[in-house]
Motif scaffolding. Structure first.
Motif, short mmCIF file in Angstrom:
data_model
loop_
_atom_site.label_atom_id
_atom_site.label_comp_id
_atom_site.label_asym_id
_atom_site.label_seq_id
_atom_site.Cartn_x
_atom_site.Cartn_y
_atom_site.Cartn_z
N TRP A 1 -10.93 14.65 -6.17
CA TRP A 1 -9.73 15.36 -6.40
C TRP A 1 -8.83 15.21 -7.74
O TRP A 1 -7.92 16.14 -8.12
CB TRP A 1 -8.69 14.90 -5.20
N LEU A 2 -9.35 14.14 -8.41
CA LEU A 2 -8.60 13.89 -9.71
C LEU A 2 -9.06 15.08 -10.73
O LEU A 2 -8.44 15.46 -11.83
CB LEU A 2 -9.08 12.40 -10.34
N ASN A 3 -10.28 15.51 -10.60
CA ASN A 3 -10.88 16.26 -11.53
C ASN A 3 -9.95 17.70 -11.82
O ASN A 3 -9.57 17.97 -12.99
CB ASN A 3 -12.19 17.06 -11.03
N SER A 4 -9.39 18.18 -10.78
CA SER A 4 -8.59 19.42 -10.96
C SER A 4 -7.31 19.08 -11.79
O SER A 4 -6.67 19.86 -12.41
CB SER A 4 -8.25 20.00 -9.59
N ILE A 5 -6.73 17.81 -11.57
CA ILE A 5 -5.25 17.40 -11.87
C ILE A 5 -5.75 17.19 -13.42
O ILE A 5 -4.66 17.45 -14.24
CB ILE A 5 -4.92 16.26 -11.40
N GLU A 6 -6.87 16.18 -13.82
CA GLU A 6 -7.11 16.09 -15.13
C GLU A 6 -7.60 17.41 -15.78
O GLU A 6 -7.18 17.45 -17.18
CB GLU A 6 -8.39 15.18 -15.06
N ASN A 7 -8.15 18.23 -15.30
CA ASN A 7 -8.43 19.67 -16.12
C ASN A 7 -7.38 20.40 -16.31
O ASN A 7 -6.83 20.97 -17.25
CB ASN A 7 -9.31 20.42 -15.16
N GLY A 8 -6.20 20.20 -15.59
CA GLY A 8 -4.92 20.97 -15.56
C GLY A 8 -4.20 20.42 -16.88
O GLY A 8 -3.57 20.93 -17.59
N ILE A 9 -4.09 19.13 -16.94
CA ILE A 9 -3.44 18.21 -17.72
C ILE A 9 -3.98 18.64 -19.00
O ILE A 9 -3.35 18.96 -20.19
CB ILE A 9 -3.23 16.91 -17.64
N PHE B 1 -8.82 25.04 -17.26
CA PHE B 1 -9.86 24.42 -18.08
C PHE B 1 -10.82 24.19 -17.24
O PHE B 1 -10.80 23.62 -15.78
CB PHE B 1 -9.43 22.98 -18.48
N VAL B 2 -12.06 24.76 -17.46
CA VAL B 2 -13.49 24.34 -16.91
C VAL B 2 -14.51 23.53 -17.61
O VAL B 2 -14.65 23.69 -18.97
CB VAL B 2 -14.12 25.75 -16.61
N GLN B 3 -15.25 22.83 -17.00
CA GLN B 3 -16.35 22.11 -17.72
C GLN B 3 -17.60 22.65 -17.81
O GLN B 3 -18.41 22.32 -18.63
CB GLN B 3 -16.25 20.75 -16.83
N LYS B 4 -17.74 23.78 -17.06
CA LYS B 4 -18.98 24.38 -17.31
C LYS B 4 -18.68 26.12 -17.46
O LYS B 4 -17.53 26.52 -16.91
CB LYS B 4 -19.91 24.27 -15.99
N VAL B 5 -19.11 26.93 -18.28
CA VAL B 5 -19.06 28.15 -18.65
C VAL B 5 -19.48 29.09 -17.34
O VAL B 5 -18.98 30.17 -17.37
CB VAL B 5 -19.94 28.79 -19.80
N ILE B 6 -20.00 28.48 -16.35
CA ILE B 6 -20.52 29.34 -15.30
C ILE B 6 -19.59 29.06 -13.96
O ILE B 6 -19.56 29.60 -13.04
CB ILE B 6 -21.95 29.12 -14.68
N THR B 7 -18.53 28.14 -14.33
CA THR B 7 -17.52 27.77 -13.07
C THR B 7 -16.73 28.90 -13.17
O THR B 7 -15.94 29.53 -13.86
CB THR B 7 -16.70 26.52 -13.48
N PRO B 8 -16.54 29.44 -11.69
CA PRO B 8 -15.49 30.64 -11.47
C PRO B 8 -14.05 29.89 -11.38
O PRO B 8 -13.79 29.06 -11.12
CB PRO B 8 -15.89 31.11 -10.11
N MET B 9 -13.26 30.88 -12.15
CA MET B 9 -11.72 30.64 -12.01
C MET B 9 -11.09 31.87 -11.19
O MET B 9 -11.49 32.93 -11.26
CB MET B 9 -11.11 30.67 -13.42
N GLU B 10 -10.02 31.59 -10.33
CA GLU B 10 -9.56 32.59 -9.59
C GLU B 10 -8.05 32.75 -9.84
O GLU B 10 -7.29 31.59 -9.89
CB GLU B 10 -9.69 32.37 -8.11
N ILE B 11 -7.44 34.01 -10.06
CA ILE B 11 -6.29 34.26 -10.43
C ILE B 11 -5.57 35.04 -9.17
O ILE B 11 -6.28 36.27 -8.91
CB ILE B 11 -5.93 34.76 -11.72
N ASP B 12 -4.54 34.64 -8.76
CA ASP B 12 -3.92 35.36 -7.59
C ASP B 12 -3.34 36.78 -8.05
O ASP B 12 -2.78 37.01 -9.10
CB ASP B 12 -2.93 34.67 -7.04
N VAL B 13 -3.72 37.82 -7.24
CA VAL B 13 -3.38 39.07 -7.89
C VAL B 13 -1.94 39.29 -7.87
O VAL B 13 -1.41 40.08 -8.73
CB VAL B 13 -3.98 40.24 -6.49
N LYS B 14 -1.03 38.73 -7.15
CA LYS B 14 0.39 38.87 -7.34
C LYS B 14 1.12 38.52 -8.82
O LYS B 14 2.03 38.68 -9.09
CB LYS B 14 1.14 38.12 -6.33
#
Length: 407
Positions: free
Chosen positions: A31-39, A93-106
């Motif tokens: 769970w630390l990955n997402s926090i560290e990636n955000g920072i 921030f993504v560690q791999k170029v194939i990692t999907p990122m999701e943006i809320d439509v709103k």
């Protein structure tokens, strides 16, 4: 599926479980990955744009905004009459170029109820950070670019369903690999991102100043009115009356918006675009014809009809409130009259003692919560309480005398 929670029996069991967990503890939790990636992403974003824009802080993360930015210009301060528009930056921030990122439509779109169409939210930027070997890389996307890529199927979208099949969310899905193919470059450079954000915010400043949609705002709805005044205790008729008034005001605003915004736009133009000098001491306003045309488009007769309808709505609103209030008072007065009549019948019939009736009256909320408006009812209620008090006093004195005679 929710995790099951069970109480630990005693400290011995606590020690046993703690030993197993602490000995087998991992060096790094997932769970630390997402926090560290955000920072990491936010730190890199600040490094890119920090010298060119003011970065504003907000405790609550809404609108998908990790960072709020404003162009550096003291004349267009937030508190000024004509403030510069703010930009919203979402950082990934993504560690791999194939990692999907999701943006809320709103965060990207809004539904315009007036035009019944999908509206793009301008001023939203997505900065996607990643690494190419040991080199920092990123892409800067505007909401316009994201929409275009979505239409051209460069990126995709997916809906998230609840257990019952209803749609919970709609997300736009982006892959860095797809962006590399689309842009034809491995990464954007900082100056490219700064230029793109600057131009977008400048265009947004102008668009909002002359846009009819931004000028008139959202069309009123009955649901909005009910939600705004839900604590006022209004009747359904009053809600409808308020809604009708707001609707008429909106129609007046919408009808005159083109002309007003055109005047505002003229103030921004250079004099050479407005005036042409034909002779000495003579000037001709080039745009006068266009100005008159826009004034005619307002249809003053229609505008007058809107004002007349608005006056009617305001009059009916005032009447409905007055009638509603009077009806309520009449209902309160009639309720008190009925209660007094009922208690007086009980006294005549002798089913209860006067003291018991007094207790019943004290328990009856109507005498505490409702104050009659009719002077005659006020007098009747006061008279009833006074007579009841005398009767209680007489009964108590009678009981005392009988007790004294027995002694």
């Amino acid at each position: 599926m929710k995790n099951k929670t069970v109480d630990v029996i005693d400290f011995t069991e606590f020690e046993t479980i703690a030993k197993k967990i602490l000995i087998n503890r991992k060096n790094h939790e997932s769970w630390l990955n997402s926090i560290e990636n955000g920072i990491k992403g936010e730190r890199r974003t600040r490094k890119i744009i920090g010298n060119e824009f003011w970065i504003l802080d907000r405790d609550v993360d809404i609108n998908g905004g990790d960072l709020i930015i404003q162009r550096k210009n003291l004349k267009g301060d937030i508190l000024s009459i004509d403030p510069l528009e703010l930009g919203i930056i979402q950082v990934k921030f993504v560690q791999k170029v194939i990692t999907p990122m999701e943006i809320d439509v709103k965060y990207l779109f809004e539904w315009d109820t007036t035009e019944d169409s999908l509206i793009l939210l301008e001023g939203f930027f997505l900065l996607v950070h990643f690494d190419i070997e040991d080199k920092e890389a990123f892409y800067c996307l505007t909401s316009k670019e994201i929409k275009k890529m979505l239409e051209n199927k460069v990126i995709s979208s997916k809906k998230i369903l609840r257990d019952n099949g209803d749609i919970k969310k709609l997300n736009v899905v982006i892959h860095v690999k797809k962006l590399q193919e689309y842009f034809g470059v491995e990464s954007h450079n900082p100056q490219e991102a700064i230029t793109k954000i600057n131009e977008e915010l400048k265009e947004l400043d102008y668009t909002k100043s002359v846009s009819k949609r931004f000028f008139v705002g959202r069309r009123p709805s009955l649901e909005t009115v009910q939600k705004e005044y839900e604590h006022e205790g209004y009747t359904q008729d009053l809600y409808k009356s308020i809604f009708n008034i707001q609707q008429e005001i909106y129609d007046i605003l919408f009808q005159s918006a083109d002309f007003v915004l055109y005047l505002k736009d003229l103030l921004r133009l250079h004099p050479s675009e407005v005036i042409s000098v034909y002779e000495k001491d003579f000037a001709h306003i080039k745009l006068l014809g266009d100005l008159k045309e826009r004034l005619n488009k307002i249809e003053l007769k229609k505008l007058e009809e809107y004002f007349h309808t608005l006056k009617t709505q305001l009059d009916s609103f005032e009447d409905s409130r007055t009638i509603s209030y009077v009806d309520g008072m009449v209902q309160c007065d009639s309720t008190i009259e009925v209660i007094i009549s009922q208690y007086e019948e009980l006294i005549k019939e002798g089913k209860y003692t006067v003291v018991q009736i007094w207790e019943l009256i004290r328990e009856h909320e109507v005498f505490e919560s409702i104050q009659p408006n009719n002077p005659a009812i006020i007098s009747q209620l006061a008279d009833f309480k006074k007579r009841l008090y005398i009767m209680i006093k007489e009964e108590l004195e009678s009981d005392f005398m009988e007790t004294a005679e027995l002694e």
